[in-house]
Write a protein that holds these residues in place. Structure first.
Motif, PDB file in Angstrom:
ATOM      1  N   ILE A  68      13.133  13.829  17.050  1.00  0.00           N
ATOM      2  CA  ILE A  68      11.682  13.868  16.867  1.00  0.00           C
ATOM      3  C   ILE A  68      11.396  13.635  15.389  1.00  0.00           C
ATOM      4  O   ILE A  68      11.805  14.428  14.536  1.00  0.00           O
ATOM      5  N   VAL A  69      10.709  12.535  15.101  1.00  0.00           N
ATOM      6  CA  VAL A  69      10.339  12.192  13.727  1.00  0.00           C
ATOM      7  C   VAL A  69       8.826  12.300  13.611  1.00  0.00           C
ATOM      8  O   VAL A  69       8.088  11.716  14.415  1.00  0.00           O
ATOM      9  N   GLY A  70       8.352  13.056  12.635  1.00  0.00           N
ATOM     10  CA  GLY A  70       6.912  13.233  12.442  1.00  0.00           C
ATOM     11  C   GLY A  70       6.422  12.501  11.213  1.00  0.00           C
ATOM     12  O   GLY A  70       7.127  12.436  10.197  1.00  0.00           O
ATOM     13  N   ILE A  71       5.214  11.947  11.293  1.00  0.00           N
ATOM     14  CA  ILE A  71       4.558  11.312  10.149  1.00  0.00           C
ATOM     15  C   ILE A  71       3.345  12.156   9.783  1.00  0.00           C
ATOM     16  O   ILE A  71       2.436  12.335  10.596  1.00  0.00           O
ATOM     17  N   ALA A  72       3.338  12.697   8.573  1.00  0.00           N
ATOM     18  CA  ALA A  72       2.210  13.476   8.073  1.00  0.00           C
ATOM     19  C   ALA A  72       1.395  12.595   7.144  1.00  0.00           C
ATOM     20  O   ALA A  72       1.943  11.908   6.284  1.00  0.00           O
ATOM     21  N   GLY A  73       0.088  12.582   7.343  1.00  0.00           N
ATOM     22  CA  GLY A  73      -0.779  11.776   6.489  1.00  0.00           C
ATOM     23  C   GLY A  73      -2.224  12.022   6.837  1.00  0.00           C
ATOM     24  O   GLY A  73      -2.543  12.507   7.914  1.00  0.00           O
ATOM     25  N   LEU A  74      -3.097  11.679   5.922  1.00  0.00           N
ATOM     26  CA  LEU A  74      -4.522  11.880   6.128  1.00  0.00           C
ATOM     27  C   LEU A  74      -5.110  10.757   6.968  1.00  0.00           C
ATOM     28  O   LEU A  74      -4.515   9.690   7.119  1.00  0.00           O
ATOM     29  N   VAL A  75      -6.307  11.004   7.504  1.00  0.00           N
ATOM     30  CA  VAL A  75      -7.059   9.938   8.154  1.00  0.00           C
ATOM     31  C   VAL A  75      -7.276   8.824   7.133  1.00  0.00           C
ATOM     32  O   VAL A  75      -7.668   9.069   5.998  1.00  0.00           O
ATOM     33  N   GLY A  76      -6.969   7.587   7.519  1.00  0.00           N
ATOM     34  CA  GLY A  76      -7.113   6.465   6.608  1.00  0.00           C
ATOM     35  C   GLY A  76      -5.873   6.131   5.811  1.00  0.00           C
ATOM     36  O   GLY A  76      -5.869   5.190   5.029  1.00  0.00           O
ATOM     37  N   SER A  77      -4.784   6.883   6.024  1.00  0.00           N
ATOM     38  CA  SER A  77      -3.543   6.622   5.281  1.00  0.00           C
ATOM     39  C   SER A  77      -2.742   5.472   5.856  1.00  0.00           C
ATOM     40  O   SER A  77      -1.774   5.015   5.253  1.00  0.00           O
ATOM     41  N   GLY A  78      -3.117   5.001   7.059  1.00  0.00           N
ATOM     42  CA  GLY A  78      -2.402   3.913   7.695  1.00  0.00           C
ATOM     43  C   GLY A  78      -1.442   4.346   8.773  1.00  0.00           C
ATOM     44  O   GLY A  78      -0.772   3.527   9.396  1.00  0.00           O
ATOM     45  N   ARG A  79      -1.412   5.652   9.056  1.00  0.00           N
ATOM     46  CA  ARG A  79      -0.408   6.182  10.000  1.00  0.00           C
ATOM     47  C   ARG A  79      -0.636   5.679  11.427  1.00  0.00           C
ATOM     48  O   ARG A  79       0.316   5.253  12.093  1.00  0.00           O
ATOM     49  N   SER A  80      -1.895   5.709  11.920  1.00  0.00           N
ATOM     50  CA  SER A  80      -2.176   5.235  13.277  1.00  0.00           C
ATOM     51  C   SER A  80      -1.944   3.732  13.383  1.00  0.00           C
ATOM     52  O   SER A  80      -1.402   3.240  14.380  1.00  0.00           O
ATOM     53  N   GLU A  81      -2.333   2.990  12.353  1.00  0.00           N
ATOM     54  CA  GLU A  81      -2.136   1.544  12.351  1.00  0.00           C
ATOM     55  C   GLU A  81      -0.641   1.209  12.383  1.00  0.00           C
ATOM     56  O   GLU A  81      -0.225   0.239  13.028  1.00  0.00           O
ATOM     57  N   LEU A  82       0.167   2.017  11.676  1.00  0.00           N
ATOM     58  CA  LEU A  82       1.614   1.803  11.704  1.00  0.00           C
ATOM     59  C   LEU A  82       2.160   1.990  13.111  1.00  0.00           C
ATOM     60  O   LEU A  82       2.943   1.168  13.607  1.00  0.00           O
ATOM     61  N   LEU A  83       1.744   3.052  13.788  1.00  0.00           N
ATOM     62  CA  LEU A  83       2.213   3.296  15.151  1.00  0.00           C
ATOM     63  C   LEU A  83       1.805   2.151  16.079  1.00  0.00           C
ATOM     64  O   LEU A  83       2.614   1.690  16.898  1.00  0.00           O
ATOM     65  N   GLU A  84       0.569   1.703  15.963  1.00  0.00           N
ATOM     66  CA  GLU A  84       0.085   0.629  16.836  1.00  0.00           C
ATOM     67  C   GLU A  84       0.813  -0.684  16.569  1.00  0.00           C
ATOM     68  O   GLU A  84       1.044  -1.478  17.487  1.00  0.00           O
ATOM     69  N   THR A  85       1.201  -0.920  15.322  1.00  0.00           N
ATOM     70  CA  THR A  85       1.946  -2.137  14.992  1.00  0.00           C
ATOM     71  C   THR A  85       3.367  -2.061  15.538  1.00  0.00           C
ATOM     72  O   THR A  85       3.906  -3.052  16.048  1.00  0.00           O
ATOM     73  N   ILE A  86       3.987  -0.891  15.457  1.00  0.00           N
ATOM     74  CA  ILE A  86       5.310  -0.711  16.050  1.00  0.00           C
ATOM     75  C   ILE A  86       5.251  -0.989  17.547  1.00  0.00           C
ATOM     76  O   ILE A  86       6.152  -1.613  18.124  1.00  0.00           O
ATOM     77  N   PHE A  87       4.160  -0.578  18.191  1.00  0.00           N
ATOM     78  CA  PHE A  87       3.991  -0.764  19.639  1.00  0.00           C
ATOM     79  C   PHE A  87       3.612  -2.201  19.997  1.00  0.00           C
ATOM     80  O   PHE A  87       3.579  -2.557  21.171  1.00  0.00           O
ATOM     81  N   GLY A  88       3.297  -3.013  18.992  1.00  0.00           N
ATOM     82  CA  GLY A  88       2.924  -4.398  19.254  1.00  0.00           C
ATOM     83  C   GLY A  88       1.453  -4.616  19.500  1.00  0.00           C
ATOM     84  O   GLY A  88       1.025  -5.735  19.803  1.00  0.00           O
ATOM     85  N   ALA A  89       0.638  -3.548  19.388  1.00  0.00           N
ATOM     86  CA  ALA A  89      -0.800  -3.680  19.619  1.00  0.00           C
ATOM     87  C   ALA A  89      -1.508  -4.345  18.438  1.00  0.00           C
ATOM     88  O   ALA A  89      -2.626  -4.827  18.578  1.00  0.00           O
ATOM     89  N   ARG A  90      -0.872  -4.351  17.272  1.00  0.00           N
ATOM     90  CA  ARG A  90      -1.363  -5.065  16.095  1.00  0.00           C
ATOM     91  C   ARG A  90      -0.245  -5.983  15.610  1.00  0.00           C
ATOM     92  O   ARG A  90       0.928  -5.595  15.650  1.00  0.00           O
ATOM     93  N   ALA A  91      -0.614  -7.149  15.132  1.00  0.00           N
ATOM     94  CA  ALA A  91       0.388  -8.097  14.641  1.00  0.00           C
ATOM     95  C   ALA A  91       0.738  -7.775  13.190  1.00  0.00           C
ATOM     96  O   ALA A  91      -0.147  -7.583  12.353  1.00  0.00           O
ATOM     97  N   ALA A  92       2.023  -7.712  12.900  1.00  0.00           N
ATOM     98  CA  ALA A  92       2.473  -7.439  11.541  1.00  0.00           C
ATOM     99  C   ALA A  92       2.366  -8.693  10.683  1.00  0.00           C
ATOM    100  O   ALA A  92       2.553  -9.811  11.166  1.00  0.00           O
TER     101      ALA A  92
END
Length: 526
Positions: free
Chosen positions: A307-331
């Motif tokens: 289990i790997v956790g990412i701690a960060g504030l809203v707007g830090s890019g954390r959700s966008e990173l997850l969505e890009t890993i999932f392929g929902a956003r193009a890198a």
């Protein structure tokens, strides 16, 4: 070291003395023992706040501290259940947002409430249009809007331009123009810099200073301590709906003191016992992943059963990173390798064994009016289809089995998902990926909107998945949650992964220093 706790109904004893100039300015807003109760939650629990004319009063607190409830109470969205609110010396209880605006309190939310298909002028005077004989005077509104924009230092923005065509900074100026069209004496700004580039933040601060020079008070909400140091006069800190510090000087209060006032929760976080996996094979490898304007050069790994956790504030890019890993956003750059397969699309991610539970489960993950079993089998539809028709019996059996393993309540998978609690809806999302044989689960804010009792059940589900060899990569705004669930923690700030450590080597204050100040403040953490 934990901060001392306030006595019931009192603010912390350590309240900083004000500068002579601040002390001379009249108090325009004062909250005393304000309480707001929602079913099962005491969102505000005796809040104290005092704001003076012409000052920038910063409001600090973690997610869930009560900041949003407080500003919505001032804005007329909620009504306080107990306590008093005094505005310009008179009791204040706005019945709706229009009443609050009319009284001179304007709120600019992080998610700007503008109408994209209306012009800047139409948004500026929305709800109080300039009319004569029943007709809207668009020319007069455009002229008045031009004057307000000039006052804000942006005369170049055309009043008749559609809001949807404006950049983020322009939309924020349009929101400020709306506030000033009501002759606001207090403007509440919720994370106003979250969508702005560095040079745009400087312009925002210039505008704020000009407004305060005119006697307008500003409540400024931000997680970024460097902004509070630069623009703020005084700071009030909330934790669990209570005021833990009031009127601290923004520029000189030590970071450690601010962090201490924000940490330590009365809410119980009950984490199941966890045995970290021994070194196992790498499931996910992310190398130099980037998306312009969101995050840059992100590299990480997740191992089988880890289990790997990412701690960060809203707007830090954390959700966008997850969505890009999932392929929902193009890198724009970098690679995602899952179990030996390069991932560039959602379909490829699912085929490789990646599942994702997004932050907004109701709008992004669930068909609320469909039955539970249909939602659970949504991502493995082909498994139950023959010549274009699905076998409902097999779907129900698969869903029933997973529902039992997750202790879904109620267990009837024929019920509409809409009828379930937040915690059980989240179990449905997780269950969807269990049916599909997921090897890696991405979780974005897994317990948002979930009551305290259901959290413990979800924590157990996540640990059970890892114990069965599923890798988990999760994002959460709740620092105790990240530390309590994870084997390893990555800290993300302003689009960059800046720190990595075993969860046991970190504490809440250290992580908050990293996400807010960007570095370990050695002298203050000693």
């Amino acid at each position: 070291m934990s901060a001392p706790q306030p006595r019931d109904g009192e603010v912390e004893d350590q309240v900083a003395s004000e500068t002579p100039a601040a002390a001379e300015a009249p108090v325009v807003l004062e909250l005393t023992d304000v309480v707001k109760i929602f079913p099962g939650v005491r969102a505000l629990d005796g809040v104290q706040l005092q704001v003076r004319a012409g000052e920038v009063h910063c409001l600090l607190g973690q997610n869930g501290a009560g900041k949003s409830t407080l500003i919505k109470t001032l804005a007329g969205v909620h009504t306080a259940d107990e306590g008093t609110i005094m505005w310009q010396g008179e009791p204040f209880a706005p019945a709706n947002p229009q009443a609050a605006m009319k009284a001179g309190i304007a709120t600019i939310y992080q998610e700007l409430d503008l109408v994209d298909d209306l012009s800047v002028a139409e948004n500026t005077f929305l709800g109080h249009e300039d009319r004569r004989f029943g007709f809207v005077r668009r020319g007069a509104m455009a002229r008045r809007t031009r004057d307000i924009l000039a006052r804000l230092g942006h005369p170049q923005i055309p009043p008749r331009r559609l809001v949807r065509s404006l950049p983020a900074a322009g939309k924020q100026i349009a929101s400020m123009a709306r506030a000033l069209s009501h002759d606001a004496k207090l403007i509440v700004m919720d994370e106003p810099s979250a969508v702005l580039a560095h040079d745009e933040v400087g312009n925002l601060f210039r505008i704020i200073r000009e407004l305060t020079a005119q006697g307008i008070a500003v409540i400024y909400i931000s997680h970024r301590l460097e902004e509070i140091r630069e623009i703020g006069d005084r700071v009030t800190v909330l934790k669990d709906g209570r005021t833990t510090a009031a009127n601290l000087p923004a520029r000189t209060t030590p970071t450690r003191e601010l962090v201490n006032r924000m940490t330590g929760r009365s809410i119980e976080y009950v984490f199941p016992p966890r045995v970290a996996p021994e070194d196992t094979e790498v499931l996910l490898e992310v190398r130099g992943l980037s998306r312009e304007g969101e995050f840059a050069d992100a590299s990480l790994t997740v191992r089988k059963g880890e289990i790997v956790g990412i701690a960060g504030l809203v707007g830090s890019g954390r959700s966008e990173l997850l969505e890009t890993i999932f392929g929902a956003r193009a890198a724009d750059a970098g690679t995602v390798i899952m179990d030996g397969h390069r991932i560039t699309t959602v379909g490829g991610a699912v085929r490789a064994g990646i599942g994702m539970a997004p932050e907004e489960r109701k709008s992004q993950a669930l068909l609320l009016d469909e039955p539970i079993y249909k939602n659970m089998t949504l991502s493995s539809f082909a498994t139950f289809a023959t010549v274009g028709f699905t076998d409902t019996g097999d779907e129900r059996k698969a869903a029933d089995k997973v529902a039992a393993s997750l202790e879904l309540r109620p267990r009837d998978t024929g019920r509409a998902v809409r009828t379930l609690s937040g915690g059980n809806q989240q179990k449905v999302v997780v269950g969807r990926w269990l049916i599909g044989g997921t090897k890696l689960l991405l979780l974005d804010e897994p317990t948002r909107g979930v009551d305290v009792g259901a959290r413990a059940e979800l924590y157990q589900v996540i640990h059970d998945l890892a114990a069965n060899g599923v890798g988990v990569l999760l994002v959460s705004s709740e620092v105790p949650e990240v530390l309590g669930l994870s084997d390893r923690v990555l800290v993300m700030r302003e689009g960059h992964l800046i720190h990595e450590a075993p969860a046991g080597d970190l504490d809440e204050a250290t992580v908050l220093d990293l996400v807010m100040a960007g570095s370990l403040l050695e002298g203050e953490l000693a």
